[in-house]
Scaffold this motif. Sequence first.
Motif, mmCIF file in Angstrom:
data_model
loop_
_atom_site.group_PDB
_atom_site.id
_atom_site.type_symbol
_atom_site.label_atom_id
_atom_site.label_comp_id
_atom_site.label_asym_id
_atom_site.label_seq_id
_atom_site.Cartn_x
_atom_site.Cartn_y
_atom_site.Cartn_z
ATOM 1 N N GLY A 27 102.001 114.592 70.832
ATOM 2 C CA GLY A 27 100.723 115.284 70.919
ATOM 3 C C GLY A 27 100.871 116.780 71.093
ATOM 4 O O GLY A 27 100.045 117.419 71.754
ATOM 5 N N ASN A 28 101.902 117.367 70.486
ATOM 6 C CA ASN A 28 102.087 118.813 70.649
ATOM 7 C C ASN A 28 101.275 119.588 69.605
ATOM 8 O O ASN A 28 100.556 119.005 68.794
ATOM 9 C CB ASN A 28 103.580 119.178 70.615
ATOM 10 N N GLU A 29 101.428 120.919 69.631
ATOM 11 C CA GLU A 29 100.574 121.745 68.778
ATOM 12 C C GLU A 29 100.902 121.637 67.291
ATOM 13 O O GLU A 29 100.166 122.152 66.462
ATOM 14 C CB GLU A 29 100.639 123.205 69.214
ATOM 15 N N GLU A 30 101.986 120.946 66.946
ATOM 16 C CA GLU A 30 102.296 120.724 65.540
ATOM 17 C C GLU A 30 101.740 119.386 65.036
ATOM 18 O O GLU A 30 101.978 119.022 63.888
ATOM 19 C CB GLU A 30 103.812 120.764 65.328
ATOM 20 N N ASP A 31 101.013 118.690 65.875
ATOM 21 C CA ASP A 31 100.423 117.416 65.481
ATOM 22 C C ASP A 31 99.267 117.663 64.516
ATOM 23 O O ASP A 31 98.163 118.036 64.920
ATOM 24 C CB ASP A 31 99.929 116.674 66.726
ATOM 25 N N THR A 32 99.521 117.470 63.237
ATOM 26 C CA THR A 32 98.490 117.676 62.224
ATOM 27 C C THR A 32 97.605 116.449 62.044
ATOM 28 O O THR A 32 96.590 116.514 61.359
ATOM 29 C CB THR A 32 99.137 118.019 60.871
ATOM 30 N N SER A 33 97.984 115.334 62.639
ATOM 31 C CA SER A 33 97.203 114.105 62.497
ATOM 32 C C SER A 33 95.968 114.120 63.384
ATOM 33 O O SER A 33 94.842 113.883 62.923
ATOM 34 C CB SER A 33 98.058 112.886 62.849
ATOM 35 N N THR A 34 96.176 114.393 64.671
ATOM 36 C CA THR A 34 95.074 114.266 65.632
ATOM 37 C C THR A 34 94.989 115.418 66.624
ATOM 38 O O THR A 34 94.181 115.374 67.544
ATOM 39 C CB THR A 34 95.224 112.952 66.427
ATOM 40 N N LYS A 35 95.822 116.436 66.462
ATOM 41 C CA LYS A 35 95.847 117.595 67.361
ATOM 42 C C LYS A 35 96.053 117.176 68.815
ATOM 43 O O LYS A 35 95.495 117.775 69.731
ATOM 44 C CB LYS A 35 94.564 118.416 67.220
ATOM 45 N N GLY A 36 96.831 116.115 69.013
ATOM 46 C CA GLY A 36 97.151 115.694 70.368
ATOM 47 C C GLY A 36 96.037 114.958 71.077
ATOM 48 O O GLY A 36 96.079 114.805 72.295
ATOM 49 N N VAL A 83 110.038 113.281 59.746
ATOM 50 C CA VAL A 83 110.242 112.812 61.110
ATOM 51 C C VAL A 83 109.664 113.803 62.127
ATOM 52 O O VAL A 83 109.164 113.404 63.180
ATOM 53 C CB VAL A 83 111.739 112.565 61.386
ATOM 54 N N ASP A 84 109.704 115.099 61.829
ATOM 55 C CA ASP A 84 109.146 116.088 62.754
ATOM 56 C C ASP A 84 107.649 115.872 62.954
ATOM 57 O O ASP A 84 107.131 116.013 64.068
ATOM 58 C CB ASP A 84 109.402 117.508 62.241
ATOM 59 N N ASN A 85 106.938 115.538 61.888
ATOM 60 C CA ASN A 85 105.506 115.262 62.008
ATOM 61 C C ASN A 85 105.248 113.989 62.802
ATOM 62 O O ASN A 85 104.269 113.901 63.545
ATOM 63 C CB ASN A 85 104.867 115.141 60.618
ATOM 64 N N VAL A 86 106.106 113.005 62.614
ATOM 65 C CA VAL A 86 105.984 111.764 63.389
ATOM 66 C C VAL A 86 106.117 112.062 64.877
ATOM 67 O O VAL A 86 105.298 111.628 65.700
ATOM 68 C CB VAL A 86 107.059 110.745 62.949
ATOM 69 N N MET A 87 107.136 112.813 65.241
ATOM 70 C CA MET A 87 107.376 113.138 66.642
ATOM 71 C C MET A 87 106.253 114.011 67.208
ATOM 72 O O MET A 87 105.837 113.844 68.357
ATOM 73 C CB MET A 87 108.718 113.849 66.800
ATOM 74 N N ALA A 88 105.751 114.938 66.399
ATOM 75 C CA ALA A 88 104.675 115.819 66.869
ATOM 76 C C ALA A 88 103.446 114.998 67.234
ATOM 77 O O ALA A 88 102.786 115.263 68.257
ATOM 78 C CB ALA A 88 104.332 116.843 65.789
ATOM 79 N N GLN A 89 103.130 113.988 66.435
ATOM 80 C CA GLN A 89 101.972 113.150 66.751
ATOM 81 C C GLN A 89 102.223 112.316 67.999
ATOM 82 O O GLN A 89 101.342 112.178 68.858
ATOM 83 C CB GLN A 89 101.647 112.240 65.561
ATOM 84 N N CYS A 90 103.413 111.758 68.120
ATOM 85 C CA CYS A 90 103.722 110.912 69.277
ATOM 86 C C CYS A 90 103.708 111.712 70.580
ATOM 87 O O CYS A 90 103.289 111.206 71.616
ATOM 88 C CB CYS A 90 105.077 110.223 69.085
#
Length: 319
Positions: A34-43, A25-32
């Motif tokens: 767009g913070n620096e923990e977004d490993t999907s698209t880097k915000g 869930v933390d990765n999901v929220m990071a992507q939504c």
Amino acid sequence: MADRRNISEGQYREMGVLLWRGFGVDNVMAQCFGNEEDTSTKGRQMPVHFGSPELHFHTISSPLATQIPQAAGVGYALRRDPYRRGRSIAACYFGEGAASEGDFHAGFMLASTIPSPTLYITRNNGFAISTPSTEQYYGDGIASRGPGYGIDTIRVDGNDVLAVLKAVREGRRRCLEQGRAVLIEAMSYRVGHHSTSDDSFAYRPRAEVEDRKHIDNPIVRFRLFMESQGWWDAAAEEELKIRLKAGVMKAFKRAESIKRNELGQLFTDVYGGEEPWNLREQREELTGLLKKYGEVWEPWRTELAKFKNNGQDLLNLRP
């Protein structure tokens, strides 16, 4: 399709695939956020555009149906790989609205003629974004198109969890054994609005929606089945809801407090090799605007504060 050996090409509703594979869930929220923990698209992408190379989940694209021909190519690549042939398939998810795009037909033609071990799973919820299926096509749904391409096809009750599970297992088996594409059409009903900007009652009666919520709710159906087997009860249901909601809100608040990547990351990962002139020009233009307005105009100061190092990575660049 939770097996990590399978490569997933998702649309906007495949978060469950990632969660099952351990995305968190933390990765999901990071992507939504767009913070620096977004490993999907880097915000650098809209919310719900997840991706994970480690979990074999290709990054979601905004345009409808682009994943359909891509999945045909992915399946073909897997079939050509001696280490993955007969072990892995491509799984492609899309809605019946996406099946109205030209990429649907291009992808199916490609998957059927190469051929490609790709499992196409279409969610027919009846309304796409805001168009009833009766206005999307005149034929018998999406399943009727499969045989025309020589693709094994099955239509399943998308609100029956166990029926969907059985259909997907059989579809995957055929993809692996035959090395060919399979189409599954899961029939469902979208009880919610498409988005916060959509008023679905403008194109369907409110009473119809309320009836479907109570009569054919897939979660309620599966819960009642589990209760009939003695595997679940009201206490377990309540405990689960409380625990999951607490976990989601904790992740939400945490992601909200984390800064975005450095602003200069906007220009990275676009091209390999030497940076092209147009990116250098764009970065220099943004840097000039930041130096002019970043310290004196409140809206810019507020936005810069959301980035790691407050945009200093660009402001400190020398010409």
